[in-house]
Scaffold this active site. Structure first.
Site, PDB file in Angstrom:
ATOM      1  N   ARG A 144      33.897 122.329 -74.132  1.00  0.00           N
ATOM      2  CA  ARG A 144      35.046 121.493 -74.475  1.00  0.00           C
ATOM      3  C   ARG A 144      34.853 120.969 -75.885  1.00  0.00           C
ATOM      4  O   ARG A 144      34.031 120.102 -76.135  1.00  0.00           O
ATOM      5  CB  ARG A 144      35.174 120.354 -73.467  1.00  0.00           C
ATOM      6  CG  ARG A 144      36.152 119.276 -73.887  1.00  0.00           C
ATOM      7  CD  ARG A 144      36.494 118.317 -72.766  1.00  0.00           C
ATOM      8  NE  ARG A 144      35.352 117.696 -72.122  1.00  0.00           N
ATOM      9  CZ  ARG A 144      34.685 116.634 -72.594  1.00  0.00           C
ATOM     10  NH1 ARG A 144      35.024 116.101 -73.764  1.00  0.00           N
ATOM     11  NH2 ARG A 144      33.692 116.116 -71.911  1.00  0.00           N
ATOM     12  N   HIS A 173      37.493 114.698 -73.361  1.00  0.00           N
ATOM     13  CA  HIS A 173      37.870 115.013 -71.978  1.00  0.00           C
ATOM     14  C   HIS A 173      39.376 114.837 -71.798  1.00  0.00           C
ATOM     15  O   HIS A 173      40.057 115.699 -71.248  1.00  0.00           O
ATOM     16  CB  HIS A 173      37.108 114.110 -71.011  1.00  0.00           C
ATOM     17  CG  HIS A 173      37.518 114.263 -69.587  1.00  0.00           C
ATOM     18  ND1 HIS A 173      37.236 115.385 -68.843  1.00  0.00           N
ATOM     19  CD2 HIS A 173      38.209 113.437 -68.768  1.00  0.00           C
ATOM     20  CE1 HIS A 173      37.729 115.244 -67.628  1.00  0.00           C
ATOM     21  NE2 HIS A 173      38.326 114.070 -67.553  1.00  0.00           N
ATOM     22  N   TYR A 204      28.730 110.252 -76.547  1.00  0.00           N
ATOM     23  CA  TYR A 204      27.749 110.880 -75.660  1.00  0.00           C
ATOM     24  C   TYR A 204      27.298 112.272 -76.094  1.00  0.00           C
ATOM     25  O   TYR A 204      26.521 112.903 -75.386  1.00  0.00           O
ATOM     26  CB  TYR A 204      28.290 110.943 -74.222  1.00  0.00           C
ATOM     27  CG  TYR A 204      29.650 111.604 -74.069  1.00  0.00           C
ATOM     28  CD1 TYR A 204      29.786 112.988 -73.998  1.00  0.00           C
ATOM     29  CD2 TYR A 204      30.809 110.830 -73.970  1.00  0.00           C
ATOM     30  CE1 TYR A 204      31.017 113.592 -73.855  1.00  0.00           C
ATOM     31  CE2 TYR A 204      32.048 111.425 -73.813  1.00  0.00           C
ATOM     32  CZ  TYR A 204      32.147 112.806 -73.753  1.00  0.00           C
ATOM     33  OH  TYR A 204      33.376 113.393 -73.604  1.00  0.00           O
TER      34      TYR A 204
END
Length: 385
Positions: free
Chosen positions: A279, A283, A292
């Site tokens: 990805r 998200h 993160y």
């Protein structure tokens, strides 16, 4: 046909700087064609497309990415409530979406915009859902695509039940048989619904392909915090085949998915495909991936961009020239502009339409709720509903 398609068999390539377990790959990140690739299931995979079909896959990838970028921009400008981008996962979706036969049924999550596009669904329809205009406006029976499912993993049980029904209806056992594909992400594999679906599909030998897009993160949790073994190996414990495919390789994804679907329609039961992809963005548009993951990781995966490798391939094999590339870019631009105009022109629904489709034959309880809500709306000065 493409020239120079011969190459050495491949079983696995380096991914994001680490040795990857065996996976099927037919197109390297630099656009080199591999003739055959053996999967973890022991099957030798290959693909033989016409030049027009190769160009069609490239067109799909480019258009879908551009439409996705437009949707992200619309959300940032306040025109969509939220958006789940597919950036980086185009090959997994186009490869699997184009592998479906007309009679097959797909059960998506909420990110399979590329699959919807491949099934002929107008791109405005998923955007109307994210704009809050409706609950999802396409007809699942017409397009053979179920509605988006927001609840993580729930669609795997829906898909399994549908696949079991196909068997009960006697629609399995030949070339004209039906099969089901169910999409979910790596994070969903931790959900009970997914594991229950694996059990039911295995025991009842359901004609279903579980297609896991492993994009490396369940929102903010990396894959190493989700599993101790490669996800495709979980199929072993349920008694059906599993294999990993390079999810950034549209050719390999097409070949693997077509084979698994054909196996299902011929009565050979379920298969788990782990599409190993990444990805590139957040998200959803409510997420900040910089909290993160590090930029260097993203840069490593950008070198494995699914569109860049197909472009390199069609140019090296003289399947497409500069004029074709420019034509595709212009088509993608125009489709995105038209999509923007249609979103901005979309009327807001009347608040009371919320109650219209709760029950097919109406309900006294819903009627009472509608009446109370109408009274509430009337309490505002200048209300006209």
């Amino acid at each position: 046909m493409a020239k120079g398609d011969r190459g050495a068999p491949a079983r696995g390539k380096e991914v994001a700087g680490e040795p990857a377990p065996d996976f099927v790959q037919l197109l390297t990140p630099d656009g080199e064609r591999i003739d055959k690739s053996v999967g973890a299931d022991g099957v030798e995979y290959t693909i033989d497309l016409t030049d027009e079909e190769y160009r069609g896959l490239y067109r799909d990838l480019v258009v879908i990415r551009r439409l996705d970028a437009e949707a992200t921009a619309l959300q940032r400008q306040g025109e969509l409530g939220i958006w789940a981008s597919l950036l980086g996962q185009e090959a997994a979706q186009v490869g699997s979406g184009r592998a479906l036969r007309p009679q097959d049924m797909a059960f998506p999550t909420y990110r399979e915009h590329g699959v919807l596009y491949c099934r002929g669904i107008d791109p405005i329809l998923p955007l109307s859902l994210y704009r809050g205009v409706d609950q999802g406006a396409w007809d699942p029976a017409e397009f053979k695509v179920n509605m988006y499912t927001i609840v993580i993993g729930a669609q795997t049980l829906h898909a399994t039940g549908y696949a079991m029904g196909i068997t009960k209806d006697g629609k399995v056992g030949g070339d004209d048989g039906e099969a089901v594909i169910c999409y979910f992400g790596d994070g969903a594999t931790s959900q009970g619904d997914v594991n229950e679906a694996f059990i039911w599909s295995s025991v009842f030998h359901a004609p279903i392909v579980f297609f896991c897009q492993n994009n490396q993160y369940a929102i903010s949790e990396p894959i190493e915090k989700q599993t101790r073994i490669p996800l495709y190996r979980r199929a072993d414990g349920f008694g059906f085949p599993g294999l990993r495919v390079d999810g950034n390789d549209v050719l390999a994804t097409y070949a693997v998915t077509r084979t698994a679907l054909d196996n299902a329609r011929h009565g050979q039961g379920p298969t788990l495909i782990e599409a190993y992809t990444y990805r590139m963005g957040a998200h959803t548009t409510t997420d900040d991936p910089t909290r993160y993951r590090v930029a260097s990781e993203v840069e490593e995966w950008q070198a494995r961009d699914p569109i860049a490798r197909v472009r390199a391939f069609v140019e090296k094999q003289q399947i497409a020239d500069a004029a074709f590339i420019a034509e595709v870019d212009e088509q993608a631009k125009q489709e995105a502009l038209q999509l923007r105009e249609r979103v901005l022109a979309m009327p807001d629904p009347h608040p009371l339409t919320l109650f219209d489709h709760v029950y097919p034959n109406g309900s006294p309880v819903v009627d009472a709720q509608r009446e109370r809500y109408a009274e509430y709306l009337d309490s505002f000065e200048g209300s006209a509903h």
